[in-house]
Design a protein around this motif. Structure first.
Motif, PDB file in Angstrom:
ATOM      1  N   THR A  39      22.055  76.665   5.105  1.00 52.65           N
ATOM      2  CA  THR A  39      22.546  75.440   5.753  1.00 52.65           C
ATOM      3  C   THR A  39      22.923  74.411   4.693  1.00 52.65           C
ATOM      4  O   THR A  39      23.958  73.743   4.796  1.00 52.65           O
ATOM      5  CB  THR A  39      21.466  74.866   6.695  1.00 52.65           C
ATOM      6  OG1 THR A  39      21.008  75.908   7.543  1.00 52.65           O
ATOM      7  CG2 THR A  39      21.996  73.736   7.534  1.00 52.65           C
ATOM      8  N   LEU A  42      26.235  75.359   3.235  1.00 49.75           N
ATOM      9  CA  LEU A  42      27.333  75.067   4.166  1.00 49.75           C
ATOM     10  C   LEU A  42      27.649  73.570   4.168  1.00 49.75           C
ATOM     11  O   LEU A  42      28.820  73.165   4.087  1.00 49.75           O
ATOM     12  CB  LEU A  42      26.958  75.534   5.579  1.00 49.75           C
ATOM     13  CG  LEU A  42      27.972  75.192   6.671  1.00 49.75           C
ATOM     14  CD1 LEU A  42      29.277  75.961   6.468  1.00 49.75           C
ATOM     15  CD2 LEU A  42      27.424  75.498   8.052  1.00 49.75           C
ATOM     16  N   ILE A  43      26.601  72.752   4.234  1.00 50.38           N
ATOM     17  CA  ILE A  43      26.804  71.294   4.246  1.00 50.38           C
ATOM     18  C   ILE A  43      27.502  70.845   2.962  1.00 50.38           C
ATOM     19  O   ILE A  43      28.455  70.060   2.996  1.00 50.38           O
ATOM     20  CB  ILE A  43      25.461  70.558   4.441  1.00 50.38           C
ATOM     21  CG1 ILE A  43      24.969  70.761   5.878  1.00 50.38           C
ATOM     22  CG2 ILE A  43      25.587  69.070   4.129  1.00 50.38           C
ATOM     23  CD1 ILE A  43      23.607  70.177   6.170  1.00 50.38           C
ATOM     24  N   LEU A  46      31.206  71.846   3.206  1.00 54.23           N
ATOM     25  CA  LEU A  46      31.964  71.028   4.166  1.00 54.23           C
ATOM     26  C   LEU A  46      32.179  69.610   3.634  1.00 54.23           C
ATOM     27  O   LEU A  46      33.273  69.058   3.739  1.00 54.23           O
ATOM     28  CB  LEU A  46      31.227  70.965   5.514  1.00 54.23           C
ATOM     29  CG  LEU A  46      31.175  72.267   6.315  1.00 54.23           C
ATOM     30  CD1 LEU A  46      30.262  72.099   7.536  1.00 54.23           C
ATOM     31  CD2 LEU A  46      32.564  72.683   6.772  1.00 54.23           C
ATOM     32  N   GLU A  47      31.149  69.058   3.036  1.00 54.68           N
ATOM     33  CA  GLU A  47      31.285  67.676   2.551  1.00 54.68           C
ATOM     34  C   GLU A  47      32.185  67.608   1.327  1.00 54.68           C
ATOM     35  O   GLU A  47      32.885  66.613   1.136  1.00 54.68           O
ATOM     36  CB  GLU A  47      29.904  67.067   2.320  1.00 54.68           C
ATOM     37  CG  GLU A  47      29.157  67.037   3.656  1.00 54.68           C
ATOM     38  CD  GLU A  47      28.135  65.941   3.842  1.00 54.68           C
ATOM     39  OE1 GLU A  47      27.521  65.569   2.829  1.00 54.68           O
ATOM     40  OE2 GLU A  47      27.939  65.504   5.000  1.00 54.68           O
ATOM     41  N   ILE A  53      39.815  65.371   0.497  1.00 54.27           N
ATOM     42  CA  ILE A  53      41.008  64.801   1.152  1.00 54.27           C
ATOM     43  C   ILE A  53      40.854  63.310   1.427  1.00 54.27           C
ATOM     44  O   ILE A  53      41.754  62.688   1.945  1.00 54.27           O
ATOM     45  CB  ILE A  53      41.332  65.526   2.483  1.00 54.27           C
ATOM     46  CG1 ILE A  53      40.185  65.387   3.492  1.00 54.27           C
ATOM     47  CG2 ILE A  53      41.699  66.962   2.245  1.00 54.27           C
ATOM     48  CD1 ILE A  53      40.640  65.575   4.916  1.00 54.27           C
TER      49      ILE A  53
ATOM     50  N   VAL B  10      40.878  70.045   8.059  1.00 56.71           N
ATOM     51  CA  VAL B  10      39.760  69.109   7.946  1.00 56.71           C
ATOM     52  C   VAL B  10      40.290  67.712   8.234  1.00 56.71           C
ATOM     53  O   VAL B  10      41.259  67.280   7.615  1.00 56.71           O
ATOM     54  CB  VAL B  10      39.144  69.157   6.524  1.00 56.71           C
ATOM     55  CG1 VAL B  10      37.987  68.170   6.415  1.00 56.71           C
ATOM     56  CG2 VAL B  10      38.675  70.551   6.191  1.00 56.71           C
ATOM     57  N   ARG B  78      31.000  65.452  14.886  1.00 52.47           N
ATOM     58  CA  ARG B  78      31.770  64.763  13.871  1.00 52.47           C
ATOM     59  C   ARG B  78      33.043  64.100  14.380  1.00 52.47           C
ATOM     60  O   ARG B  78      34.148  64.432  13.933  1.00 52.47           O
ATOM     61  CB  ARG B  78      32.156  65.731  12.727  1.00 52.47           C
ATOM     62  CG  ARG B  78      31.083  66.633  12.238  1.00 52.47           C
ATOM     63  CD  ARG B  78      29.951  65.942  11.592  1.00 52.47           C
ATOM     64  NE  ARG B  78      30.269  65.164  10.409  1.00 52.47           N
ATOM     65  CZ  ARG B  78      29.420  64.293   9.882  1.00 52.47           C
ATOM     66  NH1 ARG B  78      28.240  64.073  10.429  1.00 52.47           N
ATOM     67  NH2 ARG B  78      29.753  63.622   8.811  1.00 52.47           N
ATOM     68  N   ARG B 257      26.079  64.519   6.642  1.00 54.80           N
ATOM     69  CA  ARG B 257      25.383  65.482   7.514  1.00 54.80           C
ATOM     70  C   ARG B 257      23.871  65.464   7.328  1.00 54.80           C
ATOM     71  O   ARG B 257      23.142  65.745   8.263  1.00 54.80           O
ATOM     72  CB  ARG B 257      25.945  66.891   7.279  1.00 54.80           C
ATOM     73  CG  ARG B 257      27.319  67.068   7.922  1.00 54.80           C
ATOM     74  CD  ARG B 257      27.899  68.433   7.642  1.00 54.80           C
ATOM     75  NE  ARG B 257      29.143  68.641   8.377  1.00 54.80           N
ATOM     76  CZ  ARG B 257      30.323  68.130   8.011  1.00 54.80           C
ATOM     77  NH1 ARG B 257      30.408  67.394   6.909  1.00 54.80           N
ATOM     78  NH2 ARG B 257      31.400  68.354   8.721  1.00 54.80           N
ATOM     79  N   GLU B 506      33.808  73.561  12.025  1.00 60.99           N
ATOM     80  CA  GLU B 506      32.653  74.391  11.695  1.00 60.99           C
ATOM     81  C   GLU B 506      31.364  73.626  11.984  1.00 60.99           C
ATOM     82  O   GLU B 506      31.145  72.548  11.422  1.00 60.99           O
ATOM     83  CB  GLU B 506      32.716  74.746  10.208  1.00 60.99           C
ATOM     84  CG  GLU B 506      32.200  76.118   9.924  1.00 60.99           C
ATOM     85  CD  GLU B 506      32.558  76.568   8.505  1.00 60.99           C
ATOM     86  OE1 GLU B 506      31.815  77.389   7.972  1.00 60.99           O
ATOM     87  OE2 GLU B 506      33.562  76.087   7.936  1.00 60.99           O
ATOM     88  N   LEU B 507      30.552  74.181  12.865  1.00 58.95           N
ATOM     89  CA  LEU B 507      29.285  73.524  13.214  1.00 58.95           C
ATOM     90  C   LEU B 507      28.194  73.911  12.227  1.00 58.95           C
ATOM     91  O   LEU B 507      28.130  75.064  11.796  1.00 58.95           O
ATOM     92  CB  LEU B 507      28.842  73.969  14.607  1.00 58.95           C
ATOM     93  CG  LEU B 507      29.457  73.266  15.817  1.00 58.95           C
ATOM     94  CD1 LEU B 507      29.079  74.012  17.082  1.00 58.95           C
ATOM     95  CD2 LEU B 507      28.982  71.825  15.891  1.00 58.95           C
ATOM     96  N   VAL B 508      27.342  72.961  11.908  1.00 56.85           N
ATOM     97  CA  VAL B 508      26.180  73.271  11.064  1.00 56.85           C
ATOM     98  C   VAL B 508      25.135  73.943  11.965  1.00 56.85           C
ATOM     99  O   VAL B 508      24.818  73.415  13.031  1.00 56.85           O
ATOM    100  CB  VAL B 508      25.610  71.981  10.438  1.00 56.85           C
ATOM    101  CG1 VAL B 508      24.292  72.259   9.744  1.00 56.85           C
ATOM    102  CG2 VAL B 508      26.610  71.381   9.481  1.00 56.85           C
ATOM    103  N   PRO B 509      24.640  75.141  11.577  1.00 60.77           N
ATOM    104  CA  PRO B 509      23.677  75.821  12.451  1.00 60.77           C
ATOM    105  C   PRO B 509      22.375  75.033  12.570  1.00 60.77           C
ATOM    106  O   PRO B 509      21.967  74.360  11.620  1.00 60.77           O
ATOM    107  CB  PRO B 509      23.435  77.166  11.757  1.00 60.77           C
ATOM    108  CG  PRO B 509      23.832  76.941  10.343  1.00 60.77           C
ATOM    109  CD  PRO B 509      24.877  75.878  10.340  1.00 60.77           C
ATOM    110  N   THR B 511      18.275  74.884  13.075  1.00 62.95           N
ATOM    111  CA  THR B 511      17.117  75.709  12.787  1.00 62.95           C
ATOM    112  C   THR B 511      16.005  75.299  13.733  1.00 62.95           C
ATOM    113  O   THR B 511      15.505  74.178  13.617  1.00 62.95           O
ATOM    114  CB  THR B 511      16.640  75.483  11.339  1.00 62.95           C
ATOM    115  OG1 THR B 511      17.785  75.472  10.508  1.00 62.95           O
ATOM    116  CG2 THR B 511      15.660  76.537  10.901  1.00 62.95           C
TER     117      THR B 511
END
Lengths: 54, 518
Positions: A39, A42-43, A46-47, A53, B10, B78, B257, B506-509, B511
């Motif tokens: 996770t 992934l974060i 994405l960030e 941009i 994005v 988001r 996030r 894209e979603l953050v999974p 837990t």
């Protein structure tokens, strides 16, 4: 002021202002949970894409 | 320049510089005019000190829980409300636009109250209202006409400050989330708290202040058995925290996030209530002084809430107070600052949604939104019928628009497209404060059921009795008509094509807590 008014004023202040202090302390000093590695990765990705941009 | 999405889809969006910046903006949004002029009067009329019990229950049961639902939706999906609901389900997008439409309607009239307060800062220095603040306000300042006609002739004394307020707000919004909204809140909010504290301390030193506090806090225990008192408490918390407007959803979508959602939510909710209690103390200490001056009881005073309190009762007090001019400047400056921080959040929802849907830059979106809303605001509310139109629009959009929005959100995420579990786990995985399954029950069922009963009783009353003494044509045009306008606008905006690749997301999974503990 009447005793009941003083009591209600004190209770409201203690609960609301005390609650504010408690939650502010909690926000400032308690550690947030650690996320699983996938996770976190992934974060970070994405960030980074969003920052590129911006 | 115009496009604001990358080739990969994005969306180009703003971000808060820190969690602290977000928190200030969220508190600034929650602390508005209602904290100063609505809460003290509502509390007093609904049981005094005893009202604080249902109020605190509502704060925890409905306020913080719905606030965290808003935070979770914006942060997980988001985006502004249309993005959020579109990402839940394509057909749910209209619900997001419904919230945007509500913000649009509120912001066009909210701005005019700030413009009034701005003029009253200047009036305070000379106590321009003389010995009859009520006549001054209605006849000289507003040049108000009766309810039987619609007179849109401009009142220049309101038109000019209102235009200035719009220019200031749009410049701030055009600078974007971090350089605009966040920076403004970093200045306005501490200034508001500082000025208001000085005002409250001054009020507490006035003769009669203790009698005012006694009236405010003395409990009438029988009020606790009255269902209307509980409804008043839940309504106050709901309106005050700005939940179900899409504001907190929009603000939380600009958070990184990894942000402590639960922690910030509870701090924002309690900070808002702390300010309300402070406002209650300040207002009732001042009313105590007025009663002392007139040799009457505080309970005999009229005009202790809303526009009457701020623009008639307070000027009357300012005139009879030693150092009243300074007190007036403090009071009206506090109103302007509280109003501005809330107005910024309303405009950000609309400008942000337009930006997300049409791939515009913050500046272009601010110009579009600002031009349309500014013109409507100036035509309708800087006019001789401004006060009547404002009163009607405000009542219908809040009592029906906002409450229906809250019910629809709950219905969507609890039943139609169930997301409560995943939203709860989303909050829990980044927060120091954990939500249990009780949260699902409260936001999914109990609070919406209460709101539904409130909504049905309001609708039935408005249909059978109308609103106030206003003629039917006025409530039909600016009450039901505005709701229809918002619904049609939401539908049309849902049909408009997206210029951003909103569905590439894209979603953050999440837990689940149990798994994490292993």
């Amino acid at each position: 002021m009447s005793t009941s008014a003083i009591a209600l004023m004190s209770v409201a202040m203690i609960l609301v202002w005390g609650g504010l202090v408690w939650f502010a302390w909690n926000l400032r000093y308690r550690k947030v949970p650690v996320l699983p590695a996938h996770t976190e990765e992934l974060i970070a990705r994405l960030e980074a894409e969003e920052a590129a941009i911006r | 320049m115009g496009k604001s999405s990358s080739p990969k889809g994005v969306m180009k969006r703003g971000v808060w510089s820190s969690q602290y910046g977000f928190l200030l903006a969220a508190i600034g949004s929650a602390i508005g005019l209602g904290n100063i002029w609505r809460f003290p009067g509502i509390a007093y009329k609904n049981g005094g000190g005893a009202f604080l019990i249902p109020y605190l229950v509502a704060l925890v049961a409905a306020g913080t829980t719905f606030l965290l639902l808003d935070y979770a939706l914006g942060h997980r999906y988001r985006g502004t409300p249309p993005v959020v609901f579109r990402r839940i389900h394509r057909r749910a997008e209209i619900l997001g636009w419904w919230q945007v439409a509500i913000c649009f309607v509120i912001m066009v009239y909210y701005a005019v109250i700030i413009a009034w307060a701005a003029r009253y800062i200047i009036f305070s220095t000379t106590t321009a209202w003389g010995k009859a603040p009520d006549k001054f306000f209605a006849e000289q300042f507003l040049a108000a006409v009766g309810t039987e006609t619609l007179n849109l002739s401009p009142v220049w004394g309101i038109f000019i400050p209102l235009a200035a307020i719009w220019v200031i707000v749009l410049i701030i919004i055009a600078f974007g989330v971090q350089r605009g909204v966040e920076k403004a809140n970093r200045i306005f909010l501490p200034l508001l708290v500082g000025l208001f504290l000085i005002m409250v301390i001054r009020a507490l030193t006035l003769p009669g202040a203790i009698d005012g506090l006694n009236q405010f806090f003395t409990p009438k225990w029988s009020a606790l058995a009255d269902g209307q008192v509980w409804i008043a408490a839940f309504s106050q918390i709901f309106y005050s925290l700005s939940v179900a407007f899409g504001i907190m959803m929009t603000y939380s979508s600009y958070l990184p996030r990894k942000s402590n959602l639960g922690g910030t939510g509870f701090v924002a909710a309690f900070a808002n209530s702390a300010f309300e209690i402070l406002a209650g103390i300040g207002v009732f200490a001042t009313l105590g002084f007025m009663a002392h001056q007139q040799g009457v009881k505080v309970s005999e005073l009229e005009g202790i809430t809303g526009i009457g309190l701020s623009f008639i009762t307070f000027p009357q007090i300012i005139s009879s107070m030693p150092g009243g001019a300074l007190f007036g400047v403090l009071f009206f400056t506090s109103l302007v600052l509280a109003g501005l921080t809330s107005l910024l959040s309303l405009v950000q929802v609309v400008a942000g949604a337009v930006q997300d849907k049409f791939a515009l830059t913050p500046a272009k979106s601010a110009i579009w939104v600002g031009s349309i809303s500014g013109v409507i605001s100036l035509i309708l509310f800087a006019s001789k019928s401004g006060l009547n139109v404002l009163d009607v629009v405000d009542n219908y959009i809040n009592a029906i628009g906002v409450i229906s929005s809250a019910i629809l959100i709950a219905l969507t995420v609890a039943i139609i497209h169930p997301r409560l579990r995943v939203l709860r786990e989303h909050v829990n995985q980044v927060s120091t404060i954990k939500l249990g399954k009780w949260w699902d029950v409260l936001v999914g069922f109990i609070v919406p059921a209460m709101l539904l009963s409130m909504l049905l009783s309001t609708i039935s009353e408005l249909i059978t009795k109308g609103y106030g003494d206003y003629p039917t044509w006025l409530t039909l045009s600016f009450g039901w008509g505005v709701l229809l306008f918002a619904a049609v606008g939401s539908f049309l905006l849902t049909l408009a094509p997206w210029r951003n690749q909103v569905d590439q997301f894209e979603l953050v999974p999440v837990t689940p807590s149990k798994e994490k503990n292993k």
